[in-house]
Design an enzyme around this catalytic site. Sequence first.
Site, PDB file in Angstrom:
ATOM      1  N   HIS A   1       0.800  -1.231   0.000  1.00 57.34           N
ATOM      2  CA  HIS A   1       0.000   0.000   0.000  1.00 57.34           C
ATOM      3  C   HIS A   1       0.828   1.274   0.000  1.00 57.34           C
ATOM      4  O   HIS A   1       0.297   2.367  -0.131  1.00 57.34           O
ATOM      5  CB  HIS A   1      -0.958   0.023   1.194  1.00 57.34           C
ATOM      6  CG  HIS A   1      -0.279   0.358   2.493  1.00 57.34           C
ATOM      7  ND1 HIS A   1       0.433  -0.573   3.205  1.00 57.34           N
ATOM      8  CD2 HIS A   1      -0.195   1.519   3.190  1.00 57.34           C
ATOM      9  CE1 HIS A   1       0.923   0.015   4.291  1.00 57.34           C
ATOM     10  NE2 HIS A   1       0.553   1.272   4.311  1.00 57.34           N
TER      11      HIS A   1
HETATM   12  C1  UD1 Z   1      -2.020   5.526   6.051  1.00 55.02           C
HETATM   13  C2  UD1 Z   1      -0.713   5.953   6.731  1.00 55.02           C
HETATM   14  C3  UD1 Z   1       0.298   4.813   6.642  1.00 55.02           C
HETATM   15  C4  UD1 Z   1      -0.267   3.507   7.174  1.00 55.02           C
HETATM   16  C5  UD1 Z   1      -1.570   3.225   6.433  1.00 55.02           C
HETATM   17  C6  UD1 Z   1      -2.216   1.947   6.922  1.00 55.02           C
HETATM   18  C7  UD1 Z   1      -0.158   8.344   6.571  1.00 55.02           C
HETATM   19  C8  UD1 Z   1       0.739   9.313   5.932  1.00 55.02           C
HETATM   20  N1  UD1 Z   1      -0.117   7.099   6.078  1.00 55.02           N
HETATM   21  O1  UD1 Z   1      -1.725   5.348   4.687  1.00 55.02           O
HETATM   22  O2  UD1 Z   1       1.424   5.142   7.432  1.00 55.02           O
HETATM   23  O3  UD1 Z   1       0.652   2.473   6.954  1.00 55.02           O
HETATM   24  O4  UD1 Z   1      -2.468   4.324   6.634  1.00 55.02           O
HETATM   25  O5  UD1 Z   1      -3.303   1.621   6.122  1.00 55.02           O
HETATM   26  O6  UD1 Z   1      -0.868   8.680   7.497  1.00 55.02           O
HETATM   27  N2  UD1 Z   1      -8.903   5.207   1.528  1.00 55.02           N
HETATM   28  C9  UD1 Z   1     -10.159   4.670   1.429  1.00 55.02           C
HETATM   29  N3  UD1 Z   1     -10.782   4.320   2.583  1.00 55.02           N
HETATM   30  C10 UD1 Z   1     -10.229   4.489   3.801  1.00 55.02           C
HETATM   31  C11 UD1 Z   1      -8.957   5.054   3.871  1.00 55.02           C
HETATM   32  C12 UD1 Z   1      -8.306   5.397   2.744  1.00 55.02           C
HETATM   33  O7  UD1 Z   1     -10.688   4.497   0.338  1.00 55.02           O
HETATM   34  O8  UD1 Z   1     -10.864   4.140   4.811  1.00 55.02           O
HETATM   35  C13 UD1 Z   1      -8.187   5.592   0.292  1.00 55.02           C
HETATM   36  C14 UD1 Z   1      -8.391   7.037  -0.056  1.00 55.02           C
HETATM   37  O9  UD1 Z   1      -8.552   7.157  -1.406  1.00 55.02           O
HETATM   38  C15 UD1 Z   1      -7.119   7.704   0.318  1.00 55.02           C
HETATM   39  C16 UD1 Z   1      -6.107   6.582   0.213  1.00 55.02           C
HETATM   40  O10 UD1 Z   1      -6.818   5.382   0.488  1.00 55.02           O
HETATM   41  O11 UD1 Z   1      -6.799   8.783  -0.485  1.00 55.02           O
HETATM   42  C17 UD1 Z   1      -4.958   6.738   1.159  1.00 55.02           C
HETATM   43  O12 UD1 Z   1      -5.408   6.902   2.503  1.00 55.02           O
HETATM   44  P1  UD1 Z   1      -4.526   7.727   3.557  1.00 55.02           P
HETATM   45  O13 UD1 Z   1      -5.163   7.673   4.880  1.00 55.02           O
HETATM   46  O14 UD1 Z   1      -4.210   9.067   2.986  1.00 55.02           O
HETATM   47  O15 UD1 Z   1      -3.166   6.933   3.568  1.00 55.02           O
HETATM   48  P2  UD1 Z   1      -2.862   5.358   3.607  1.00 55.02           P
HETATM   49  O16 UD1 Z   1      -2.242   4.983   2.322  1.00 55.02           O
HETATM   50  O17 UD1 Z   1      -4.033   4.564   4.059  1.00 55.02           O
END
Ligand code: UD1
Length: 366
Positions: free
Chosen positions: A206
């Site tokens: 991820h």
């Molecule tokens: C975040 C953390 C990372 C951790 C990971 C675990 C930061 C910088 N990164 O990364 O350290 O390892 O969580 O999962 O805080 N999205 C959904 N549904 C959700 C959450 C996210 O669809 O419930 C999608 C969204 O499009 C979003 C993308 O995933 O833009 C990334 O989510 P984000 O929380 O920004 O970062 P992660 O990659 O999940």
Amino acid sequence: MNKILLIAGARPNFVKIAPLHRALSQLCPKIQTKIVHTGQHYDVKMSDAFFEDLQIPKPDIFLEIGSDTHAKQTARIMMAFEDCVKKEAPTAVVVVGDVNSTLACALVCAKLYIPVFHVEAGLRSHDRQMPEEINRILTDQLSDRLYVSEPSGIEHLKKEGIDPKKVVFVGNAMIDTLVHELPRIRRMKLELPRLTHENFAVLTLHRPSNVDSLDNHRKVLHFLKELTTRMDVIYPMHPRTRQKIQEFKLWDEFKNISGLHLYEPLGYLRFVRLLMECQVVITDSGGIQEETTYLNIPCLTMRENTERPITLTHGTNKLVGQNFDQVLRHLPRILRKEWPKAKRIRYWDGKAAERFAKDLQKLRIC
Ligand code: UD1
């Protein structure tokens, strides 16, 4: 009455606050503990499922932030949390891990002179291309008390000029959850897909460095086509990975690989159970490096570095960067069960949260 706010925003945070909340309820019954969920992760499978699996009480305060760019997400958490802190007037705020919610809440507290306690402090990958590394360094600078999970953390904090009196080696809260849940996990019946081989790997990717480019997904595809000739692969997919694969119009190609089983994100208990059944884990996650070490399962980490070096020296983890050939090269040794066994790690014993709560007693917060 003293009041603690326990912050959680993203999936790995939930696994860390579960034992902290339990320890505070048991050892500090006279203080009020409130859970604040920033809403950084909001999908049922990324959030609610973890509260249910880990029997964490529902959040007292939900900030409903959701996804956005780093700056916007961090800023929105700060704005919402500032209002929350002013209203709640906590005695101290506890942040965990290294996600954007961790840094955003720590920064708000520092400006409002509210003590911040950081659980899982001191970890460093020394790679500032990782957003989490920035979050770690800054959160530690802002924190009033720093709870460390492995000895490297103590060294890093010392080098960065943090007063050693503020640093407490309590151990690993994520492993607390594993130790606590293992009996339930062992009793679970795991339904596996119909496998085409005797063995299977679990894959999770991820990190932006692995999933944000078309080129990398093509490499993953090529790798999976080769790997699935030797073993099945179960790939529970993070929403951002799925989005990217769909954006790059590669979804059908992934779906059509026989022996590759694409899953939605799994709940905690089912995921750990899956880890316990597989022969090897291929991942870019931080927490999974620790969980596989504790469970003594071979782990190949698709990163150039790790902020959890004890998993390399004492555990079952090996860094393979983005080199899929290396993964294939290591496989025969793993399947022959000749992979190095994990050693016992100090304070990865299920009692880190208890040590944390005892420190709060020492500080006369509870
Ligand atoms: C975040 C953390 C990372 C951790 C990971 C675990 C930061 C910088 N990164 O990364 O350290 O390892 O969580 O999962 O805080 N999205 C959904 N549904 C959700 C959450 C996210 O669809 O419930 C999608 C969204 O499009 C979003 C993308 O995933 O833009 C990334 O989510 P984000 O929380 O920004 O970062 P992660 O990659 O999940």
